[in-house]
Design a protein around this motif. Structure first.
Motif, mmCIF file in Angstrom:
data_model
loop_
_atom_site.group_PDB
_atom_site.id
_atom_site.type_symbol
_atom_site.label_atom_id
_atom_site.label_comp_id
_atom_site.label_asym_id
_atom_site.label_seq_id
_atom_site.Cartn_x
_atom_site.Cartn_y
_atom_site.Cartn_z
ATOM 1 N N ARG A 195 35.135 -38.276 8.545
ATOM 2 C CA ARG A 195 34.603 -38.361 7.188
ATOM 3 C C ARG A 195 34.144 -39.791 7.023
ATOM 4 N NH1 ARG A 195 39.068 -36.779 4.166
ATOM 5 N NH2 ARG A 195 39.426 -34.575 4.011
ATOM 6 N N HIS A 196 32.855 -39.976 6.926
ATOM 7 C CA HIS A 196 32.340 -41.340 6.840
ATOM 8 C C HIS A 196 32.447 -41.845 5.406
ATOM 9 C CE1 HIS A 196 31.115 -40.233 10.729
ATOM 10 N NE2 HIS A 196 29.940 -39.711 10.436
ATOM 11 N N PRO A 197 33.087 -42.990 5.215
ATOM 12 C CA PRO A 197 33.173 -43.532 3.858
ATOM 13 C C PRO A 197 31.810 -44.076 3.420
ATOM 14 C CG PRO A 197 34.140 -45.056 5.429
ATOM 15 C CD PRO A 197 33.722 -43.839 6.207
ATOM 16 N N ASP A 198 31.738 -44.464 2.167
ATOM 17 C CA ASP A 198 30.526 -45.067 1.643
ATOM 18 C C ASP A 198 30.178 -46.308 2.477
ATOM 19 O OD1 ASP A 198 28.542 -45.158 -0.396
ATOM 20 O OD2 ASP A 198 29.537 -46.968 -1.113
ATOM 21 N N ALA A 199 28.934 -46.387 2.946
ATOM 22 C CA ALA A 199 28.560 -47.481 3.851
ATOM 23 C C ALA A 199 28.680 -48.849 3.179
ATOM 24 C CB ALA A 199 27.147 -47.263 4.374
ATOM 25 N N GLN A 216 40.034 -49.303 22.258
ATOM 26 C CA GLN A 216 39.576 -49.220 23.642
ATOM 27 C C GLN A 216 38.426 -50.186 23.914
ATOM 28 O OE1 GLN A 216 37.968 -45.345 24.467
ATOM 29 N NE2 GLN A 216 39.533 -45.019 26.007
ATOM 30 N N ARG A 217 37.589 -50.368 22.927
ATOM 31 C CA ARG A 217 36.428 -51.240 23.111
ATOM 32 C C ARG A 217 36.731 -52.683 22.742
ATOM 33 N NH1 ARG A 217 31.085 -47.877 22.552
ATOM 34 N NH2 ARG A 217 30.265 -49.885 23.200
ATOM 35 N N GLY A 218 37.952 -52.961 22.316
ATOM 36 C CA GLY A 218 38.309 -54.330 21.956
ATOM 37 C C GLY A 218 37.659 -54.792 20.659
ATOM 38 N N ILE A 219 37.419 -53.864 19.749
ATOM 39 C CA ILE A 219 36.791 -54.204 18.478
ATOM 40 C C ILE A 219 37.838 -54.763 17.517
ATOM 41 C CG2 ILE A 219 35.468 -53.298 16.525
ATOM 42 C CD1 ILE A 219 34.047 -53.188 19.270
ATOM 43 N N GLU A 220 37.494 -55.865 16.845
ATOM 44 C CA GLU A 220 38.429 -56.465 15.887
ATOM 45 C C GLU A 220 38.121 -56.058 14.457
ATOM 46 O OE1 GLU A 220 38.279 -60.065 18.961
ATOM 47 O OE2 GLU A 220 37.873 -60.579 16.889
ATOM 48 N N LEU A 221 36.861 -55.715 14.200
ATOM 49 C CA LEU A 221 36.482 -55.322 12.843
ATOM 50 C C LEU A 221 35.631 -54.050 12.926
ATOM 51 C CD1 LEU A 221 36.534 -56.087 9.843
ATOM 52 C CD2 LEU A 221 34.522 -57.488 10.228
ATOM 53 N N PRO A 222 36.294 -52.894 12.962
ATOM 54 C CA PRO A 222 35.536 -51.653 13.055
ATOM 55 C C PRO A 222 34.949 -51.274 11.695
ATOM 56 C CG PRO A 222 37.917 -51.257 13.320
ATOM 57 C CD PRO A 222 37.753 -52.688 12.934
ATOM 58 N N LEU A 223 33.680 -50.910 11.669
ATOM 59 C CA LEU A 223 33.046 -50.465 10.426
ATOM 60 C C LEU A 223 32.577 -49.032 10.633
ATOM 61 C CD1 LEU A 223 30.793 -53.603 9.709
ATOM 62 C CD2 LEU A 223 33.141 -53.192 8.953
ATOM 63 N N VAL A 224 33.059 -48.146 9.771
ATOM 64 C CA VAL A 224 32.721 -46.737 9.930
ATOM 65 C C VAL A 224 31.393 -46.474 9.213
ATOM 66 C CG1 VAL A 224 33.538 -44.375 9.723
ATOM 67 C CG2 VAL A 224 35.182 -46.255 9.919
ATOM 68 N N VAL A 225 30.306 -46.700 9.931
ATOM 69 C CA VAL A 225 28.972 -46.450 9.382
ATOM 70 C C VAL A 225 28.236 -45.615 10.428
ATOM 71 C CG1 VAL A 225 26.824 -47.444 8.541
ATOM 72 C CG2 VAL A 225 28.971 -48.688 8.217
ATOM 73 N N SER A 226 27.782 -44.441 10.011
ATOM 74 C CA SER A 226 27.163 -43.541 10.972
ATOM 75 C C SER A 226 25.806 -43.053 10.484
ATOM 76 C CB SER A 226 28.082 -42.340 11.195
ATOM 77 O OG SER A 226 27.407 -41.401 12.007
ATOM 78 N N ASP A 227 24.905 -42.809 11.424
ATOM 79 C CA ASP A 227 23.614 -42.213 11.091
ATOM 80 C C ASP A 227 23.610 -40.708 11.339
ATOM 81 O OD1 ASP A 227 22.440 -44.449 10.087
ATOM 82 O OD2 ASP A 227 21.657 -45.137 12.019
ATOM 83 N N HIS A 228 24.803 -40.163 11.603
ATOM 84 C CA HIS A 228 24.923 -38.708 11.745
ATOM 85 C C HIS A 228 25.700 -38.162 10.549
ATOM 86 C CE1 HIS A 228 23.660 -38.562 16.002
ATOM 87 N NE2 HIS A 228 24.184 -39.775 16.043
ATOM 88 N N ALA A 229 25.484 -36.890 10.249
ATOM 89 C CA ALA A 229 26.263 -36.261 9.192
ATOM 90 C C ALA A 229 27.730 -36.220 9.612
ATOM 91 C CB ALA A 229 25.751 -34.848 8.943
#
Lengths: 357, 553
Positions: free
Chosen positions: A147-151, A270-283
């Motif tokens: 569920r993608h939050p508001d970008a 897994q990717r070593g991300i420190e600041l993940p942002l849940v922003v997607s161009d898919h539904a």
């Protein structure tokens, strides 16, 4: 009459026996209809290509002007007849120029939606549901956990981090076509007016967005900029580049990544991300269900992604559904991985790499 | 709660210590009382709820979602709390009602402490309805007791101290007298109130630490100005005993950072009976013989202490300093005077029949040469059968006061030389934070007989420090050039008899391990040298490590 006479899966992609053309073929074909410019959908070497003007321009930018034998542009709402099949383009809301292709033939309508999202995006025309008999949907994020939050909420996290760590650079991974420009627009909306820095892979596409009427503010190529001048800066790069040697030129970078996959902690870690942002161009899951429902379709075909869950959901709603098991469509983030590897191989001696397409 | 969850989320991804402190400090600065105080309690491990079991959470999600979709999702995500947090469906009516008022952490904690168990499912689902995905994740982790975000209690206190430029040890000193929601603590560090009174009869006193001896250190040191004692390979603790306002005996055991670890050592706490504060080493003692660190380790980091554990691994304190006695602060006294008082106390306790505490003996010496010899062979220099638990010698200036922190000069630690092994680099993984563009975590192996005859390399350990910045760049180059396989963030590098990189690995000790294929686990392994000159075929064999294991007992 069976819908498969109008459109059916084949080893080279979705094929229309009635119209003798392919939609987003994964191999070179005589006649192709292309939904959008991402490299797994838009390949070079076809005879004739029908796509929106923006998609054609993006393909020319990525592959060179001779990417196809012949091209034909189609605008949103416009219809084109191909061997008796009427093709109409509708906005898909995925990236600039992305289109759902509605195929009408003998009273039957099939919509091949390509990749789409129903969430707001300032850089492209919004998705419109198209009434049809058969709706073909992607299912990249076809599980209820997505569920993608508001970008803008996710962008606020980035801005907060930039404010808290003004002496550090923030390196933001974003796919070079679409996501990168959407993030730029979101960052501008959040009130950040300083220049945005980009990896060489993003300069041409971003300039094209500007030219197409999507304002992104000042975008600078980061190459050659002094380390000290990048304190507090946001540097946008393809996902593959954000943890690579290239980042050693920046002051103590915070590694951010804008992707729907960031919803799942293990993927970010897994990717070593420190600041993940849940922003997607898919539904997202809710978006898939809402969009499918809005088309009023009698049958749902699921092309790529987590097909099983969406097909199961359709079953619980009494909607006929089947997976197409299409191959060759990767997650966009992973498609970009190829770029990265090439860079990584250059080794630490090499000058900062960019310009990989 | 959503804001606190966002902090936990950031902390869980942030590898840098200083960045963690700043994230926490920022949260404390922006969050009002009592919310931030409850958050501090959560971060320092002061909250524990036992009512919420995974079964309850499973039951709640089963009522709300399609079982097939739940299984597919759980299978993909791999973590129950996270799956439930992400797929929790929010009823339309709750969405509108909660938009104005998501629950506060303080409300939730109060609810969890006061609610009867039968009301928990209904209340929990209302909270979950009111939170966002991150908020739900944090709440579920909190109530199931599996909240791990890589921030210790000490770090949280350091963040509080940073609000007012106060040394973290000062916060540690007032901490035991305070309770949630810590209003007086925040008021003090923000300069709005006086320092809270410490009424705790058994406070922690910040410990004194030693510098490591460098080769050149001795030329500047006078042998007769220093006392020497064994450096024990255990856990540094502070045992404090006293009487509270009602005259009841209270005892507490602190770790070197001031964390209360009394709960893990009930056997020791029961046996301690004196009035004062002892600085010493926690060891496991069997039949008056000190056990090695490997044995002690089996007693550490246990959630609950069983009777069997208490009998098999009896805890013991070897005392080396006395910081307070009968209400008097001894720290300003010179070491010589403190030592005399400690010896008197130890003699008295021994006469009274206490056997859970004894005195760390002195190592007599007149010259540095004599001490060097003692360090090289503790067993014949007085340590006897306890020699396996000696990891070096400590030097303490006779005239030095007990000072918190790590003052340069009065105390020195001089560890025994580490063991070394020549191993072959097999896998490398990207580091975190500043090292995220470097392959900086190394798995290395030694040779052993393969199942099909012939020699194969078997991994024996992992190291991610010990090398210089320049060496890191060289290894990183080697890894990129010599990759033969990729597994996500891990690369397998070439490791053939004639091709590969030999690493000289230093380590403190070995233990048997069932988790490692090689059957051994190294303690504190680090890269001592890069052996570009050595072909992998000349690296060490597993048999050499096994022999060492036998020798160590």
């Amino acid at each position: 009459m069976r819908p498969e006479e109008l459109l059916c899966p084949s080893p080279k992609g979705l094929y229309s026996p009635a119209g003798d053309f392919y939609v987003d073929p994964t191999r070179p074909v005589a006649r192709a209809v292309i939904t959008h410019g991402h490299s797994d959908h838009a390949r070079r070497g076809h005879g004739k290509v029908l796509a929106t003007r923006e998609t054609l321009s993006i393909m020319a930018l990525r592959y060179g002007a001779d990417f196809a034998g012949e091209t034909q542009a189609i605008a949103y709402g416009e219809s084109v007849d191909v061997n008796g099949v009427r093709i109409t383009a509708h906005p898909a809301g995925h990236v600039l120029g992305s289109a759902q292709m509605a195929l009408d033939w003998r009273g039957l309508t099939i919509v091949a939606s390509g990749d789409y999202k129903d969430a707001h995006d300032p850089t492209c025309a919004p998705f419109v549901p198209v009434r049809c008999h058969v709706f073909i949907s992607e299912a990249t994020f076809g599980l209820p956990v997505f569920r993608h939050p508001d970008a803008s909420h996710e962008t606020a996290k980035l801005m907060k981090s930039v404010a808290l760590f003004p002496e550090r650079a923030h390196v933001l991974g974003a796919y070079s076509l679409g996501k990168a420009q959407r993030m730029m627009a979101l960052i501008r909306q959040a009130g950040h007016s300083a220049p945005l820095y980009v990896h060489g892979a993003l300069t041409a596409i971003s300039a094209y967005y500007e030219q197409a009427g999507v304002p992104l503010g000042e975008v600078r190529h980061v190459k050659g900029v002094k380390k000290a001048d990048l304190a507090g800066a946001i540097i946008i790069a393809p996902p593959s580049a954000i943890t690579d040697i290239w980042t050693r030129n920046f002051p103590d970078p915070v590694t951010a990544f804008a992707s729907g996959w960031m919803r799942v902690r293990a993927r970010a870690r897994q990717r070593g991300i420190e600041l993940p942002l849940v922003v997607s161009d898919h539904a997202d899951w809710d978006g898939l269900m809402a969009s499918v429902t809005a088309t009023g379709c009698e049958e749902l075909w699921v092309t790529h992604g987590a097909e099983d869950a969406l097909v199961h959901w359709a079953g619980t709603r009494g909607l006929r559904a089947k997976p197409l098991h299409m191959v060759g469509y990767t997650e966009e983030d992973e498609a970009a991985e190829g770029e990265a590897v090439a860079e990584a191989e250059a080794g630490p001696d090499a000058a900062p790499q960019d310009g990989a397409s | 709660m959503n804001e606190f969850a966002e902090l936990l989320d950031r902390l869980s991804y942030e590898p840098r210590r200083n960045a963690k402190i700043r994230l926490m400090a920022d949260y404390f600065r922006m969050t009002p009382d009592p919310e931030r105080g409850v958050a501090l309690a959560a971060l320092t491990g002061k909250l524990s709820f036992t009512n919420a079991k995974p079964a309850l959470i499973r039951a709640l999600i089963a009522e709300r979602t399609d079982p097939v979709l739940f299984e597919m999702s759980y299978d993909y995500v791999g973590d129950l709390s996270e799956t439930v947090a992400l797929m929790w469906p929010i009823p339309k009516e709750a969405e509108a009602a909660n938009a104005n008022h998501p629950p506060f952490l303080s409300e939730i904690v109060e609810g969890l402490e006061t609610l009867p168990k039968r009301d928990l499912p209904r209340q929990l689902s209302m909270w979950l309805d009111g939170l966002d995905e991150t908020g739900r994740w944090a709440l579920l982790k909190l109530i199931t007791g599996s909240l791990r975000v890589g921030a210790s209690a000490r770090l949280a206190k350091t963040a509080v101290a940073s609000l007012g430029d106060i040394p973290p040890d000062e916060v540690e000193l007032v901490w035991p007298g305070l309770a949630m929601p810590y209003r007086e603590l925040f008021a003090w560090v923000e300069g709005k109130a006086e320092r809270p009174e410490t009424l705790d009869p058994v406070p922690f006193r910040p410990v004194m630490l030693a510098h490591a001896v460098e080769d050149e250190s001795f030329s500047a040191l006078e042998a007769d100005a220093y006392a020497a004692e064994w450096k024990w390979d255990g856990i540094r603790v502070q045992a404090v005993c006293g009487r509270d306002a009602e005259g009841k005996r209270v005892g507490r055991l602190y770790s070197r950072t001031g964390e209360d670890i009394s709960g893990a050592f009930p056997d020791l706490m029961e046996a301690l009976d004196f009035d004062g504060a002892i600085d010493g080493e926690l060891l496991v003692m069997r039949h008056t013989r000190v056990q090695s660190f490997n044995v002690l380790q089996q007693r550490l980091n246990r959630k609950s202490v069983t009777a069997k554990m208490l009998a098999e691994f009896p805890a013991h304190i070897r005392a080396y300093d006395l910081l307070a006695e009968d209400g008097e602060d001894l720290r300003p006294l010179p070491f010589r005077a403190r030592r005399a008082k400690l010896e008197a106390l130890a003699a008295r306790l021994m006469a009274e029949g206490h056997d859970r505490m004894d005195l760390s003996p002195m190592v007599p010496f007149d010259t540095w040469e004599q001490l060097t010899a003692a360090r090289a062979d503790p067993s014949s220099a007085g340590a006897g059968e306890d020699a396996a638990a000696v990891e070096g010698v400590m030097l303490k200036a006779w005239d030095s006061a007990y000072l918190p922190g790590r003052p340069k000069g009065p105390w020195w630690k001089w560890k025994r030389d580490p063991h070394t092994v020549d191993a072959v680099l097999m896998y490398a993984q990207r580091g975190h934070g500043k090292r995220s563009s470097f392959y900086s975590d190394y798995t290395f192996g030694v040779w052993t007989k393969g199942e099909e005859g012939g020699d194969v390399l078997v991994p024996v350990g992992k190291a991610y420090f010990g090398f210089t910045d320049q060496e890191l760049i060289e290894i990183d180059k080697f890894v990129r050039r010599s990759t033969i396989n990729r597994f996500g963030p891990v690369r397998e590098v070439v490791h053939e008899p004639d091709e590969g990189l030999v690493l000289e690995v230093a380590f403190e000790g070995l233990a048997r391990s069932t988790r490692h294929r090689s059957g051994v686990a190294m303690r504190f392994p680090r890269i001592a040298r890069l052996r570009w000159d050595k072909p992998p075929r000349e690296a060490d064999r597993l048999e050499a490590l096994e022999a060492l294991l036998k020798a160590e007992g």
